[in-house]
Write a protein that holds these residues in place. Structure first.
Motif, PDB file in Angstrom:
ATOM      1  N   LEU A   1      49.797  41.050  27.355  1.00 55.80           N
ATOM      2  CA  LEU A   1      48.375  40.775  27.155  1.00 55.80           C
ATOM      3  C   LEU A   1      48.176  39.649  26.153  1.00 55.80           C
ATOM      4  O   LEU A   1      47.370  38.747  26.354  1.00 55.80           O
ATOM      5  CB  LEU A   1      47.650  42.038  26.671  1.00 55.80           C
ATOM      6  N   ALA A   2      48.916  39.727  25.045  1.00 54.53           N
ATOM      7  CA  ALA A   2      48.804  38.694  24.013  1.00 54.53           C
ATOM      8  C   ALA A   2      49.231  37.343  24.557  1.00 54.53           C
ATOM      9  O   ALA A   2      48.589  36.316  24.288  1.00 54.53           O
ATOM     10  CB  ALA A   2      49.647  39.077  22.804  1.00 54.53           C
ATOM     11  N   SER A   3      50.297  37.329  25.341  1.00 61.76           N
ATOM     12  CA  SER A   3      50.797  36.076  25.907  1.00 61.76           C
ATOM     13  C   SER A   3      49.799  35.467  26.882  1.00 61.76           C
ATOM     14  O   SER A   3      49.553  34.254  26.871  1.00 61.76           O
ATOM     15  CB  SER A   3      52.136  36.323  26.603  1.00 61.76           C
ATOM     16  N   MET A   4      49.201  36.299  27.719  1.00 61.42           N
ATOM     17  CA  MET A   4      48.217  35.793  28.682  1.00 61.42           C
ATOM     18  C   MET A   4      47.004  35.206  27.977  1.00 61.42           C
ATOM     19  O   MET A   4      46.464  34.178  28.392  1.00 61.42           O
ATOM     20  CB  MET A   4      47.785  36.919  29.621  1.00 61.42           C
ATOM     21  N   SER A   5      46.583  35.855  26.913  1.00 60.29           N
ATOM     22  CA  SER A   5      45.440  35.347  26.160  1.00 60.29           C
ATOM     23  C   SER A   5      45.780  34.018  25.500  1.00 60.29           C
ATOM     24  O   SER A   5      44.976  33.080  25.515  1.00 60.29           O
ATOM     25  CB  SER A   5      45.019  36.374  25.108  1.00 60.29           C
ATOM     26  N   ASP A   6      46.969  33.918  24.923  1.00 60.38           N
ATOM     27  CA  ASP A   6      47.389  32.680  24.266  1.00 60.38           C
ATOM     28  C   ASP A   6      47.525  31.525  25.260  1.00 60.38           C
ATOM     29  O   ASP A   6      47.254  30.369  24.922  1.00 60.38           O
ATOM     30  CB  ASP A   6      48.731  32.887  23.551  1.00 60.38           C
ATOM     31  N   LYS A   7      47.911  31.845  26.483  1.00 53.52           N
ATOM     32  CA  LYS A   7      48.128  30.820  27.510  1.00 53.52           C
ATOM     33  C   LYS A   7      46.875  30.533  28.346  1.00 53.52           C
ATOM     34  O   LYS A   7      46.927  29.714  29.262  1.00 53.52           O
ATOM     35  CB  LYS A   7      49.276  31.237  28.427  1.00 53.52           C
ATOM     36  N   GLY A   8      45.776  31.221  28.035  1.00 51.83           N
ATOM     37  CA  GLY A   8      44.553  31.007  28.800  1.00 51.83           C
ATOM     38  C   GLY A   8      44.570  31.646  30.166  1.00 51.83           C
ATOM     39  O   GLY A   8      43.870  31.195  31.081  1.00 51.83           O
ATOM     40  N   LEU A   9      45.335  32.723  30.307  1.00 49.48           N
ATOM     41  CA  LEU A   9      45.506  33.361  31.618  1.00 49.48           C
ATOM     42  C   LEU A   9      45.011  34.806  31.625  1.00 49.48           C
ATOM     43  O   LEU A   9      45.505  35.630  32.392  1.00 49.48           O
ATOM     44  CB  LEU A   9      46.990  33.324  32.023  1.00 49.48           C
ATOM     45  N   ILE A  10      44.037  35.125  30.793  1.00 47.40           N
ATOM     46  CA  ILE A  10      43.585  36.503  30.679  1.00 47.40           C
ATOM     47  C   ILE A  10      43.025  37.037  31.994  1.00 47.40           C
ATOM     48  O   ILE A  10      43.028  38.254  32.236  1.00 47.40           O
ATOM     49  CB  ILE A  10      42.525  36.635  29.558  1.00 47.40           C
ATOM     50  N   GLU A  11      42.577  36.152  32.878  1.00 49.95           N
ATOM     51  CA  GLU A  11      42.037  36.595  34.162  1.00 49.95           C
ATOM     52  C   GLU A  11      43.111  37.165  35.091  1.00 49.95           C
ATOM     53  O   GLU A  11      42.788  37.768  36.112  1.00 49.95           O
ATOM     54  CB  GLU A  11      41.311  35.437  34.856  1.00 49.95           C
ATOM     55  N   LEU A  12      44.382  37.001  34.707  1.00 51.76           N
ATOM     56  CA  LEU A  12      45.481  37.496  35.532  1.00 51.76           C
ATOM     57  C   LEU A  12      46.044  38.818  35.028  1.00 51.76           C
ATOM     58  O   LEU A  12      47.017  39.325  35.592  1.00 51.76           O
ATOM     59  CB  LEU A  12      46.613  36.453  35.582  1.00 51.76           C
ATOM     60  N   PHE A  13      45.434  39.406  33.992  1.00 51.34           N
ATOM     61  CA  PHE A  13      46.029  40.603  33.399  1.00 51.34           C
ATOM     62  C   PHE A  13      46.049  41.761  34.404  1.00 51.34           C
ATOM     63  O   PHE A  13      45.211  41.871  35.289  1.00 51.34           O
ATOM     64  CB  PHE A  13      45.283  41.012  32.124  1.00 51.34           C
ATOM     65  N   GLU A  14      47.042  42.632  34.230  1.00 47.40           N
ATOM     66  CA  GLU A  14      47.167  43.818  35.064  1.00 47.40           C
ATOM     67  C   GLU A  14      47.230  45.047  34.169  1.00 47.40           C
ATOM     68  O   GLU A  14      47.893  45.048  33.140  1.00 47.40           O
ATOM     69  CB  GLU A  14      48.424  43.736  35.940  1.00 47.40           C
ATOM     70  N   GLY A  15      46.543  46.088  34.560  1.00 47.17           N
ATOM     71  CA  GLY A  15      46.507  47.310  33.768  1.00 47.17           C
ATOM     72  C   GLY A  15      45.185  48.021  33.979  1.00 47.17           C
ATOM     73  O   GLY A  15      44.154  47.380  34.197  1.00 47.17           O
ATOM     74  N   ASN A  16      45.216  49.354  33.923  1.00 43.50           N
ATOM     75  CA  ASN A  16      44.019  50.136  34.206  1.00 43.50           C
ATOM     76  C   ASN A  16      43.402  50.767  32.956  1.00 43.50           C
ATOM     77  O   ASN A  16      42.617  51.701  33.053  1.00 43.50           O
ATOM     78  CB  ASN A  16      44.353  51.249  35.216  1.00 43.50           C
ATOM     79  N   TRP A  17      43.735  50.255  31.788  1.00 44.88           N
ATOM     80  CA  TRP A  17      43.297  50.864  30.538  1.00 44.88           C
ATOM     81  C   TRP A  17      41.777  50.898  30.402  1.00 44.88           C
ATOM     82  O   TRP A  17      41.231  51.826  29.826  1.00 44.88           O
ATOM     83  CB  TRP A  17      43.904  50.105  29.354  1.00 44.88           C
ATOM     84  N   LEU A  18      41.090  49.900  30.901  1.00 41.87           N
ATOM     85  CA  LEU A  18      39.639  49.806  30.730  1.00 41.87           C
ATOM     86  C   LEU A  18      38.861  50.045  32.023  1.00 41.87           C
ATOM     87  O   LEU A  18      37.651  49.815  32.067  1.00 41.87           O
ATOM     88  CB  LEU A  18      39.264  48.422  30.155  1.00 41.87           C
ATOM     89  N   ASP A  19      39.535  50.537  33.042  1.00 44.11           N
ATOM     90  CA  ASP A  19      38.871  50.737  34.338  1.00 44.11           C
ATOM     91  C   ASP A  19      37.702  51.716  34.235  1.00 44.11           C
ATOM     92  O   ASP A  19      36.615  51.461  34.772  1.00 44.11           O
ATOM     93  CB  ASP A  19      39.876  51.231  35.376  1.00 44.11           C
ATOM     94  N   GLU A  20      37.917  52.839  33.559  1.00 43.92           N
ATOM     95  CA  GLU A  20      36.851  53.833  33.443  1.00 43.92           C
ATOM     96  C   GLU A  20      35.676  53.287  32.614  1.00 43.92           C
ATOM     97  O   GLU A  20      34.518  53.610  32.888  1.00 43.92           O
ATOM     98  CB  GLU A  20      37.385  55.118  32.816  1.00 43.92           C
ATOM     99  N   MET A  21      35.989  52.457  31.615  1.00 41.85           N
ATOM    100  CA  MET A  21      34.937  51.848  30.813  1.00 41.85           C
ATOM    101  C   MET A  21      34.106  50.906  31.678  1.00 41.85           C
ATOM    102  O   MET A  21      32.872  50.876  31.580  1.00 41.85           O
ATOM    103  CB  MET A  21      35.546  51.091  29.641  1.00 41.85           C
TER     104      MET A  21
END
Length: 273
Positions: free
Chosen positions: A246-266
């Motif tokens: 997650l940190a790497s994707m944010s640093d590289k400007g790729l946050i739109e590619l993240f995978e994970g269901n941690w915030l799905d219910e939110m």
């Protein structure tokens, strides 16, 4: 009135329900924003911008038109998380937000500065006024859900957002340390004083999951998330792990590619607002 949306700033009627003391700023006449969600924290460094970015991406994946108003004027990080390098433009209608690769509209002070590293050395009233202008002067195009990434604390900017924008609710971001939790309660209580609903609490850096054995380790100690949520009557909680990807994707400007269901219910809860 039966069709009242309680947004007195956009209404010319003089009715008994009109809020005389309303400080809501007038949305740009060329804009349309349906729901406004604030993302707040009691202190910095707990991942507020990360949560803002991820929630906007999730809502976009659900086929909603989403936008981010970056109200952290002195510490803007949203453009970098999305890899935005172009500058905002405008005409007589107003300022046009910059679009991300997946179609999320973004307005941040870093999209107006000549260089991303130029510091914003402004006093509080000027900073607060800039945030209001991001609402009144920017042309937001048919936005279903706008997320406002606020600076930490309970100072000028959060107060300006709560009073000037028709905020439908806030998401509070915290981390497991007891000290941070105590400070976050200040933000929760501030929202209560201004009659802003607390929609949920996200605990970032909640745990680290070993990639080899899958065991979870509480790096920053035991969580107090349930206690805080119960104390303030907040039903929806979520936990984000310490995740290098997650940190790497944010640093590289790729946050739109993240995978994970941690915030799905939110995100599903926000959809039902």
């Amino acid at each position: 009135m039966s069709d009242c949306n309680h947004n007195c700033s956009s209404c010319g009627e003089s009715c008994s329900e009109r809020t005389a003391e309303s400080m809501l700023a007038q949305l740009n006449s060329a804009s349309s924003v349906k729901k406004v969600i604030g993302v707040v924290s009691g202190k910095g460094g707990v991942g507020k911008s990360m949560v803002t970015s991820m929630l906007s991406v999730l809502m976009r994946r659900m086929n909603y038109k989403t936008a981010i108003l970056d109200a952290d004027i002195t510490g803007p990080s949203i453009p970098k998380a999305f890899g935005l390098t172009q500058k905002a433009t405008g005409n007589e209608m107003g300022i046009f937000p910059v679009m991300t690769k997946t179609g999320i509209e973004v307005m941040s002070v870093n999209l107006l500065l000549p260089n991303d590293t130029d510091p914003v050395v402004w006093r509080g009233p000027v900073i607060a006024g800039t945030v209001t202008q991001f609402w009144t002067d920017v042309v937001w195009n048919q936005v279903d859900y706008m997320f406002v990434d606020m600076p930490p604390g309970t100072g000028d900017v959060p107060l300006t957002v709560f009073q000037s924008l028709p905020v439908d609710g806030i998401i509070v971001v915290t981390s497991p340390q007891e000290l941070v939790s105590m400070i976050v309660e200040k933000a929760v209580k501030m929202a209560g004083m201004l009659n802003i609903p607390v929609l949920g609490i996200v605990e970032n850096m909640s745990y680290y999951e070993c990639p080899d054995c899958g065991k979870r380790h509480n790096i920053f100690g035991e969580s107090h998330l349930e206690d805080i949520a119960k104390k303030h009557g907040v039903e929806h909680i979520a936990r984000l792990p310490i995740n290098p990807d997650l940190a790497s994707m944010s640093d590289k400007g790729l946050i739109e590619l993240f995978e994970g269901n941690w915030l799905d219910e939110m995100a599903e809860m926000i959809e039902k607002i």
